[in-house]
Design an enzyme around this catalytic site. Structure first.
Site, mmCIF file in Angstrom:
data_model
loop_
_atom_site.group_PDB
_atom_site.id
_atom_site.type_symbol
_atom_site.label_atom_id
_atom_site.label_comp_id
_atom_site.label_asym_id
_atom_site.label_seq_id
_atom_site.Cartn_x
_atom_site.Cartn_y
_atom_site.Cartn_z
ATOM 1 N N ARG A 126 0.828 -1.212 0.000
ATOM 2 C CA ARG A 126 0.000 0.000 0.000
ATOM 3 C C ARG A 126 0.866 1.267 0.000
ATOM 4 N NH1 ARG A 126 -3.795 0.236 -2.288
ATOM 5 N NH2 ARG A 126 -3.079 2.216 -3.092
ATOM 6 N N LYS B 268 6.916 38.825 -0.853
ATOM 7 C CA LYS B 268 5.497 38.780 -1.214
ATOM 8 C C LYS B 268 4.728 39.898 -0.515
ATOM 9 C CE LYS B 268 3.702 34.921 -2.283
ATOM 10 N NZ LYS B 268 3.033 33.595 -2.287
ATOM 11 N N ASP C 277 0.941 38.791 -10.047
ATOM 12 C CA ASP C 277 -0.118 37.924 -9.537
ATOM 13 C C ASP C 277 -1.465 38.516 -9.913
ATOM 14 O OD1 ASP C 277 -1.177 35.759 -8.228
ATOM 15 O OD2 ASP C 277 -1.023 36.664 -6.229
#
Lengths: 282, 282, 282, 282, 282, 282
Positions: free
Chosen positions: D99, D166, D217
Site C-alpha cells: 500500500r 510577497k 499575480d
C-alpha cells in the site's frame, strides 16, 4: 515479521544507544582492532526461546558484517546448556552488542516461557489465553510477539487496534448503551467493540446495544457461568482480573471464550542466557 | 534528574507512539471533545513507589495542559489502596496516557520494591548492593534510577561508564596483566578498572597490574573471604553470580565491598497500580 | 485527538523541516526582528473546513508564543472570503509557518469537502461511506480525520487496525476457508476479519469459515443484491471498486452496509485558502 | 538523486511506520513465514510514470532482500495494463510494503501526469512552466521531482532556496524599494531576489531597487504585456494566480519568462496503479 | 530566526544527549534535589558575542522553568570579565546544561570574532566578505549565523541554496558552456548560477553561456583585475582561495564584488567564556 | 569503534541533512544520471590524518554502492599532496558527499594534529596529556577519538563518564568533604571521583574525604609541586587552566599525573584537504 517493523527497529536502536553512549571504554582499550571472534549464546536455565530475530537485528545494527545463525527455532523448549544462537565476526562489535542482545533475548524468553506455562493450564479447553497491554514501555510489539510464541493470542496491540470501553470511559460518559452505540458507529469499521461489564444488568444492556465482546472483570466463576448462559454464544466473553493459572483453569471450565492475563508480561522473570566468545582467525 | 535526560524522554515518546499509533479508537468515538476529568493513581498492592517524574513526563507529552501532583514521595512504602498521584485536565488526554503511565510506574515500582527487599537483607553490613546492566532494553536510566530509590548503588550505567574486563575480553586477548595495563592507560581517566577473576592466581596478577576492583563471579564464601584477606582493603571486591538475597546476606558476612544482583531488575514482578477517572466540570 | 498523536506531530515537524531548511532567506533579510503581526486565514473558495488543530500545531512548533484562534469550527461549510482562523505574534514566525500551515489546511479541507459531497449522495440510505488506505504517505491520520469530518466512517487505519484478506493473500495461500480460519484464530482478538470475494461461491465459503465482513470488489449492482440477500444481515457487506458518487448512490439502493471510496482522499482537489498579515504593535 | 536525499528517506520511513504500526495483522496470521512471491505493479489508467526510485526505497526499507526492477523508465507515458515495475522476494515483506509503495507511485504519477498535460499547452512558447510550494506536507522533494519529470522547472524548493518578497512581507515593512535592497544585501549571495508586484508603479520601483524577477499575480494579459515591454528583458517576469492551462497558454503568447501553477501539485488526481502477487518457489 | 529552525534544535538536542548520556553522575550525587541557583556567563577574553538564542534553547531543552536573560546584545564587542548572560532556576538543570551551553557560545563567539576582524580589513571597499560551506558538520546554520553577526554575508547555505559549478563538475561533464546552460535551465528558478573559472578563456565562455557569478580561485590580483575589467559589472565576481585578511584587503582594491574565506569558520579559535553559579533561595 | 557508535551515525546524518536539504541543485542539473567517477582525497598541508572511518560512513550514508579505500592509516603524518583516501562509484553521490566528508576530515585532522604537537612537548615525562569536554557540540565522540589519535588520553567523555566536583558544585553545597563523601557513596561504582581544589587546605580535606584525583586549576608550578609532594602518589593529580604547550612542558617537570588542555579541541585550526574527481567508465 519483526524485521519489517519500524517500532522494533527503534527500540533496538534506543537500547544500543543507551548502552553504548560515548563508546565501550573497555573493549576499545583492551581488544585490538581487527580481532575476530566466534560467539555462542547458551541457555543457563530451561525455558522457551523467543527473540532470535531481534538478536539478529541487534548484531546487524552494530555491524552488518557479522554472521548470525539461530541454532534452535523460535518457540523451542531449551535446556540449560543448550546453544541457541551462534555469531561470528569482528570481536569488538560482538562485545559491544553482547549485553543488549542478551537483555532482549532474556526478556522475551521469559515472557514466552511464562506464557507457555500459563497456556498449558488451559490445554483441552476451548478457552483461549489472551495477553494485555501491560507490557514494558517500548517493547509492546516484541513482548506480544513473545506471548504468541508462548501460546497466547494477542488481545489488542494498541489503543488503535480495537475498541474496549472500560469503566473509566463509562465513568465519564454515563450511559452504557449510548457509549456502545457511539463506539459502533464512530470507530473504524474493522474494530470489534468490547465492553467491560460488572453486573448482569450491564451484560443485558451491552448486548442490546450491540457489543461484540464482553469483558468480565473480577467476577466469580458462577457469575461468569451465568453471563455465558445468558449470552448463548452470540457475544464473546472474556474474563480478566488478576487471573492466576489456577484461577484461569478453574474459570475455563465454565467456558468463556477468553481469559486474559497481564502476568505473562508484567511479572515474567527473565530466562537466563549467556554469551561466550572465543578468538578466531579472520 | 530524570526530567533532564534525553534518553528518558525518548523512551517515553516511543512508549506513547507504540500505544497510540493511529489514535485511540475507543476514546475518540466514545468520549466527547472537551470532557474534563480528575484521575487518581492508586496502589493495588504494597510496595515502594518510584517513577512519579516519568508519570509527569508521560502526561506532559500527551497534553501540556494536564495538572499533575505526586501525593506520595518517591521511595515511600505504600499500601494497597493508597492514592499516590493525582492529575486533572482533558479527559481524552488522560485516557490516552493511562496505560503508558501505569506501565512505567508499575515497572519502576516493581524494581524499587525488589531492590528494597534485597537491600534489607544487607542492612547492618558494610557491603553495598549494586545493580547490573541486565535491565530492560530502552529503560536503563529509569530502572537504574529505581534501584537507587530501592537502596542499591549503581554499578556502571553503560559501556561508557567504566571499565570492566570480563572473561569474554580475556578469552580474546590472552594475558590478564596486559589487558589490565592497557585498560589503565587507554581508557578515560575517570573510569575505574574492574576485572573479573576466577582464581587466587588471577587475583594476584590483577592486583599487580593495578586493577581497582575485582569481580568475583561464582566463588564460594570461603573463596571470597580468602580474596578479601589477600586484598587487605587495597582493592575493592565485588561478588556476583546469581546472588539471591539469602546468598548475598551470607556472603556479606565475610565483608566484600559490593554484591551485585541482576535479579532486582530482570526478575522483579511489577507493582500493581490502577488509575481511576471521574468527570469534573472544566 | 490530533494534538495527542505522535504521528501527527512527526509529519508537522517534517513538513516544517523541509520548508525551512537552513532558514527563511526572505524573511530574515527583509523583516526586522521584533516585528509583530496579526494573521487571518481566509477561504478563497467554498468548502468544508478541516485541520484547525493542525494549523495550531504548526504555529506552536514554530513559536510557542503565537496566539491562535479558530474562528469557524471544524466541519463547517465556509464560503469564499470567510475568515476561518486568526493568529498573532512574532511576524517572522508567522511568515515561516505560513506555507506549511496553508498546505495542511488546504489538503485537509479538500479531503473533507470531497467526502462531504460524496456522503451527501448516500443521505437517507443505511449505507455508510468508508474511506480507504489510499492516503498520502505520512498523512494517514490527518486525512482519515478529514474524511470523518466530511461524514465518512474510517475503514481500518493501518495494517494493524483490522484483518482484510485480499486477493493478493489468497493468491499466495490458496484456500479461502483456511485463510479465514487462520485469520480468525491468529489475529488480535479485537480485529474483525474481512475478506475480498469475487463470486457467490466465495461468498458462501467465506461465511462458512466465519468471515465478519465481505468485501465485494467490482461486482454489479445485481450481484451485490444477490450477496446481500444471501447474507441476510448475518455478515456485513462492503462494496468497493472505483466507486463514483453516482455509482455509490445506485448501489446503495440495494442496501450494502458500506461503500468505500479511495477518491475522497486520493483525488480530492485542495480547498483554497490564503493567509493575510498586517503589522501590529507589540 | 532521490536515493541520496535524507528528507525522502524520512517520509518513506514515516509512511511505513504509520501503515505498519504494531504489525500487519492479516499477513502475519494468514501468510506462512518463508512464502515467496513475485509482484508486478500495473498501471490501471494512462499517465506519466514517476516514483520508481521511491518504490525501490520503500521495498528496501521493509526488506533489503527484495529484488526490484523498474520496467518502464521514469517519465514514460504508460497505458492501462502496462507493467511498470517488478519485484520478488519474501511474500510477507511485499504485502507489508504494497500500500505504501502504491500510495507514493500513484501520487507522484498523478503529479507528473498533470504537469505533462499542463506543460503541453505551453509547447512552442519560450515561457517555462514553474511549480510552487503548494505541495503536500512532507512530500516537497518528491512532488517537485515529479513536476520536473512532467516537464516543469522548479521554482524555489523551500524558504531557504531563494528570496521571494510577497505582499505579506510588504504589508509588514512598508517600503518596496527598501525591502528589495535589504533582500539584495542580506540574503545568501546565490539567491535571486523576486518581488510580487501589483501595479506598474511597483514594477518601476522594483526594477530600480534591483529585483531579479517580478512576480505578477492576478494581472490581465494586457497588464502582463505592458510589464514585459517595460522590462525589456532586463528583468525576468513570472505570472501566477490560479492559472489554468488555458489561461497559461493565453498569457504565454505575450511572452513572460515563467508561468507558475499550484494546480499541478495541489489538485492533481492520483494515477491509478495496482500490485499483483503470485507465489514463487524460493 | 534560530529559534524557528529545526536543524538548530536538532543539533542542540544531539549535543545535550552526547553530554548527558545516562545522566550527570556528579550533580546527581552531590547537589540535593530542589537546590536553586543563579548563573552568570562571563567572557574571559575580548571578542564578539554570538549565540545567545542558542544558549536560551539549551536551557529550555534541559528545563523549561529556567529564567534566562541575555545581558549584552548579539554582535556586541565584549571585554574580559563582562557578564553577557544570566540565568536562574533549578541548580541541577543549570549544571547539566553548563558545558553544552558554553561550548555553543564559545564556538559561535569565536566565529563571529574572527569574521569581524576579517571584515574590518575590507572596511571602506565595496567588496563584501562571504563565508563558505567549510563549517563544522551539524552546525552549518549556527556558524553561518555567526558569520553574519560578524559582518560577512552568507554565500550559499547548502547544496540546495544555489548553483555553483566547480572544477569537479567540469571534470565530469567536459564542456563549460554546456554545463552552464544546463544549470540555467534545469535548476530552481530562484538560484543564481556561479561558475568556477581558471582562465580568461573560461571567463569569456562562462559569460557567453549566461553565468551570473564567476568564482576566481587562486588567481593573482592582476588576473582578478583583468577579469573585472572584462566583465564590466555585468557579471558578479567572487575571489576565493586561501584568502587571508591581508590578501583579501589587497585584492579588494581591484574591486571584486565578493571575497570568500573559509578561515572565518574552519580556523576560528573559540572565544573563552565561563559560567559561575551561586546558590539562591527558591 | 566509530562505526558502532550511534552518536557518530547521528551527527553524520545530521551533517548530510543540513548540506543536502531539498537536494544538490548543481549536480542534479549538470551531471547526467549514471555518470561514474573516481575520487581522491588529498592533503593540502602537512598534519596528522584522522577520520577515515567517518569519511567511509558519510559515503555509505549517501550511497552504499561507493567503494572506499583509506590509503594512509589513521594517525599517520601526511605531507601536502599526499593522497589519503580513494573512492569510486556514482559521480552524483560523490559530489553530494564531498563537502560533508571533507568538513569531517578537516576538523578531525586539525584536532589530531594540534594534539600531536602538544603531546610532543610532554615526550619523556610521565605526565599524560588529557583532553576536556570543550568539544564542538555534536562531535564529542569524534573529537575525542581524534585526540586519542593525536596522543592524548581521554578525560571523561560526558557527564556520565566519571565524577568531577567543580567549583560550581562547591558553590552550591558548601562543604568540600561532605560533597566528596556523597560523590563516593552515591555515584556509579566504576566512576572515579575527582575534585577541583584551589588551596593546600582544600587538598588536605579532599584527600581525607577520599578523592581519587585532584584537579589543580590555575596553580603555579611551585604550588603544583607542593601538592604532589603532599599527595605522595596516593592520589592522582591533574593540572589544568589555559595550559599552553610551553606551560604544560614546564609544569610537567614537577610530575603531575595529567595535564589537560582544551585548546587541542577548541582552538585547533582545521587541516586542509581537497577532493578531486575524474570521470571513469562504469
Amino acid at each position: 515479521m519483526l524485521n519489517n517493523n519500524p517500532l522494533v527497529r527503534r527500540i533496538v536502536r534506543l537500547a544500543l544507544e543507551e548502552d553504548i553512549g560515548t563508546g565501550d571504554a573497555t573493549t576499545e582499550a583492551v581488544v585490538p582492532e581487527g580481532t575476530r571472534a566466534a560467539a555462542r549464546v547458551v541457555a543457563k536455565a530451561p525455558g522457551v526461546l523467543a527473540g532470535g530475530p531481534v538478536a539478529a537485528m541487534v548484531l546487524e545494527e552494530v555491524d552488518r558484517g557479522i554472521a548470525f545463525e539461530q541454532v534452535v527455532p523460535e518457540g523451542a523448549e531449551v535446556a540449560a546448556g543448550d546453544v541457541v544462537m551462534r555469531a561470528s565476526g569482528d570481536a569488538r562489535a560482538l562485545l559491544v552488542a553482547e549485553r543488549t542482545l542478551l537483555d532482549f533475548v532474556m526478556r522475551l524468553g521469559g515472557v514466552a516461557t511464562a506464557t507457555r506455562r500459563f497456556a498449558a493450564r488451559l490445554a483441552g479447553c476451548k478457552t483461549v489465553l489472551l495477553d494485555t497491554r501491560k507490557t514494558t514501555p517500548g517493547l509492546r510489539v516484541l513482548e506480544k510477539y513473545a506471548t504468541r510464541i508462548g501460546g497466547a493470542r494477542n488481545h489488542r496491540m494498541s489503543l488503535a487496534g480495537g475498541v474496549l470501553v472500560k469503566n473509566n470511559h463509562l465513568a465519564l460518559v454515563g450511559d452504557l448503551k449510548d457509549a456502545i452505540r457511539r463506539a459502533k458507529s464512530d470507530s473504524p469499521s474493522l474494530c470489534r467493540v468490547e465492553v467491560e461489564v460488572r453486573t448482569m444488568e450491564e451484560v443485558k444492556r451491552a448486548i442490546e446495544a450491540g457489543a461484540d465482546v464482553l469483558l468480565l472483570d473480577h467476577m466469580t466463576r458462577e457469575e461468569v457461568r451465568e453471563v455465558i448462559d445468558y449470552c448463548n454464544w452470540k457475544v464473546k466473553v472474556e474474563v480478566s482480573g488478576n487471573v492466576t493459572p489456577d484461577a484461569a483453569a478453574a474459570v475455563a471450565e465454565v467456558g468463556p471464550d477468553f481469559v486474559s492475563a497481564g502476568a505473562v508480561t508484567h511479572s515474567a522473570p527473565w530466562m537466563d542466557f549467556a554469551m561466550y566468545l572465543e578468538r578466531i582467525e579472520g
